[in-house]
Design a protein around this motif. Sequence first.
Motif, short mmCIF file in Angstrom:
data_model
loop_
_atom_site.label_atom_id
_atom_site.label_comp_id
_atom_site.label_asym_id
_atom_site.label_seq_id
_atom_site.Cartn_x
_atom_site.Cartn_y
_atom_site.Cartn_z
N PRO A 123 20.89 36.69 19.86
CA PRO A 123 20.98 37.96 19.13
C PRO A 123 19.66 38.47 18.57
O PRO A 123 19.31 39.64 18.75
CB PRO A 123 21.98 37.64 18.02
N VAL A 124 18.90 37.64 17.87
CA VAL A 124 17.66 38.11 17.25
C VAL A 124 16.65 38.51 18.32
O VAL A 124 16.00 39.58 18.23
CB VAL A 124 17.06 37.02 16.32
N THR A 125 16.51 37.69 19.37
CA THR A 125 15.58 38.01 20.46
C THR A 125 16.00 39.29 21.17
O THR A 125 15.14 40.14 21.52
CB THR A 125 15.53 36.85 21.45
N SER A 126 17.29 39.47 21.38
CA SER A 126 17.77 40.68 22.05
C SER A 126 17.47 41.93 21.22
O SER A 126 17.09 42.98 21.76
CB SER A 126 19.28 40.57 22.30
N ALA A 185 16.72 29.86 17.12
CA ALA A 185 16.82 28.40 17.09
C ALA A 185 17.44 27.92 15.77
O ALA A 185 18.26 27.00 15.75
CB ALA A 185 15.45 27.77 17.30
N LEU A 186 17.05 28.54 14.68
CA LEU A 186 17.63 28.18 13.38
C LEU A 186 19.13 28.48 13.32
O LEU A 186 19.91 27.74 12.71
CB LEU A 186 16.89 28.91 12.25
N ILE A 187 19.52 29.59 13.95
CA ILE A 187 20.95 29.93 14.01
C ILE A 187 21.71 28.84 14.74
O ILE A 187 22.80 28.40 14.31
CB ILE A 187 21.16 31.30 14.68
N LEU A 222 20.82 25.72 15.04
CA LEU A 222 20.80 24.50 14.23
C LEU A 222 21.86 24.53 13.12
O LEU A 222 22.55 23.53 12.86
CB LEU A 222 19.41 24.30 13.61
N PHE A 223 21.99 25.67 12.47
CA PHE A 223 22.92 25.78 11.33
C PHE A 223 24.20 26.53 11.68
O PHE A 223 24.92 26.99 10.80
CB PHE A 223 22.21 26.48 10.16
N LEU A 224 24.49 26.61 12.98
CA LEU A 224 25.67 27.39 13.42
C LEU A 224 26.99 26.85 12.85
O LEU A 224 27.84 27.65 12.41
CB LEU A 224 25.72 27.43 14.95
N PRO A 225 27.23 25.52 12.80
CA PRO A 225 28.51 25.04 12.22
C PRO A 225 28.71 25.49 10.78
O PRO A 225 29.80 25.96 10.42
CB PRO A 225 28.38 23.51 12.32
N GLN A 226 27.65 25.39 9.96
CA GLN A 226 27.80 25.79 8.57
C GLN A 226 27.97 27.30 8.46
O GLN A 226 28.75 27.79 7.62
CB GLN A 226 26.57 25.35 7.77
N ILE A 227 27.28 28.04 9.30
CA ILE A 227 27.43 29.50 9.30
C ILE A 227 28.86 29.89 9.65
O ILE A 227 29.45 30.78 9.01
CB ILE A 227 26.43 30.14 10.29
N CYS A 228 29.43 29.22 10.66
CA CYS A 228 30.82 29.53 11.06
C CYS A 228 31.80 29.19 9.95
O CYS A 228 32.76 29.93 9.71
CB CYS A 228 31.17 28.75 12.33
N PRO A 281 3.24 41.18 20.67
CA PRO A 281 3.75 40.08 21.52
C PRO A 281 4.12 38.83 20.72
O PRO A 281 5.03 38.10 21.11
CB PRO A 281 2.58 39.81 22.46
N SER A 282 3.46 38.58 19.61
CA SER A 282 3.76 37.36 18.85
C SER A 282 5.11 37.43 18.14
O SER A 282 5.66 36.40 17.72
CB SER A 282 2.66 37.11 17.81
N VAL A 283 5.66 38.65 18.02
CA VAL A 283 6.96 38.81 17.33
C VAL A 283 8.06 38.07 18.07
O VAL A 283 9.03 37.59 17.47
CB VAL A 283 7.30 40.30 17.16
N ILE A 284 7.95 37.98 19.40
CA ILE A 284 9.01 37.34 20.19
C ILE A 284 9.20 35.88 19.79
O ILE A 284 10.30 35.34 19.80
CB ILE A 284 8.70 37.47 21.70
N TYR A 285 8.09 35.19 19.39
CA TYR A 285 8.18 33.78 18.99
C TYR A 285 8.90 33.64 17.63
O TYR A 285 9.64 32.68 17.40
CB TYR A 285 6.78 33.17 18.93
N VAL A 286 8.65 34.63 16.77
CA VAL A 286 9.38 34.62 15.49
C VAL A 286 10.87 34.82 15.72
O VAL A 286 11.72 34.16 15.10
CB VAL A 286 8.82 35.71 14.55
N ALA A 287 11.21 35.73 16.65
CA ALA A 287 12.62 35.96 16.97
C ALA A 287 13.27 34.72 17.55
O ALA A 287 14.41 34.35 17.21
CB ALA A 287 12.72 37.13 17.95
#
Length: 436
Positions: A388-391, A414-416, A418-424, A403-409
């Motif tokens: 989602p963030v990259t899209s 990646a963090l989403i 990692l923490f997807l179970p708690q987010i859900c 161009p460096s913004v894509i790495y931040v996205a």
Amino acid sequence: VKLSAGSVLDSGPARRLDLDDLGGEICLLDWGFGPPTLSRQGGIQPIMRGSMTVTLIQETLSTRKFSERLVPIEENPLVLPLTPTLKDPVGSDIRSIPKALAAIQEDWETGESPNRLTAWNFSGRLKKRLQQKESGEVPVKAVDILITGCEVSLWLGEQFAADLSLAFKKLEVKTVSSNKILGLLGQEFAMPQLGHQFSEDLWDLHGAIVLIVSHSGGTFSPLAVSNLLQSFTKQIFVVTSEWDTQIGKQLRHLDAGFCRSRVFSTEIGMHPAEPCSISVAATHQLLTQIFEHVAATLTSEGSLRRASGSVVGLGDLAELEKCNQLNIEALEEIVGTDRNGVAISAAETEAELRKKGALWAQHVLESPWSWILCALYILGTVISQSPPVTSIVKRLGLDEKHPSVIYVALLFDALIYLFLPQICILWIRLVQRRAL
């Protein structure tokens, strides 16, 4: 065995033949011609007008006649019918609790109940036991009441024993698992029961009053104990679900006669639902009635009060009986059905409990729902190659300007993950309006 009309053994309702399940017995039903060939002497009984014979071979000697061993299973008030098949046996058991417990109380209050006769016999033997201790015939530290059973039945027995010990300080009341008794006393080589205050020479069980708590009346170890302990004492009683049980059958053979009843029955029969609900409640109710009867007996005379070390007075018994009666009203409010089995529409406690149950169910199902949502998110984003963030960054064209913004996205995606179970879980609780 279905007996037809014709002779002495061929008349009456359908009957059941109880084999000796402890000593060992073989039954041969023969429709053939001529007598059966036997490897040892056995009794041959013709039935059904001689069209069939019953041959019994026992390991132990039995003096009872064949006709005396046949139990009528039709038109017999002591044999309860099988419980009907239900779609929701657990719910049905819970809704039946007030009715079952009220029936036990009403049956006891009539004064004509077989349970009252058993209680009279039980308390009479306890009185005699205390009198023997007072006269020096029985050692002071000898066990007065031994309560045994397995699992849930044992836990109820332990509570009953604790109440007796608290109310009557001089009573020697002990509880132990039936399995422990078999391990120590029922083997050729005794198995020491490590971690338990029970050994061969620690408790004097000779002449003790034994109360076996077994709702089914047929659990292996309590059934075996009902036979094993007869070498120590003949004063054995059972608390069970009906009069016609295997343990009851064993105890009826001891010293049958008037006022010799040894079976306490909740009269609710067998309940196949696995969760212990109505069986526990009914057994607890019956033990309460037994406690009240014993307490009333031991407080009726000054000598018995002194011998038992009673700290219970008439006011205490009156208060206990009041709580006993109010207990049915509380159960009606909790379960949502009255003592007649009719649903109560305005049971606030039951409605509140159901709300709490629904909330607890949401807590229990939280992890499976979170797993499902995580799986859908991962499948969707990976297969479509659209985190989602990259899209969003690509759609806004920010990756072309910076161009460096894509790495931040990608880092945020990646963090989403990692923490997807708690987010859900947080999202589920927001939707269900539960505390975060």
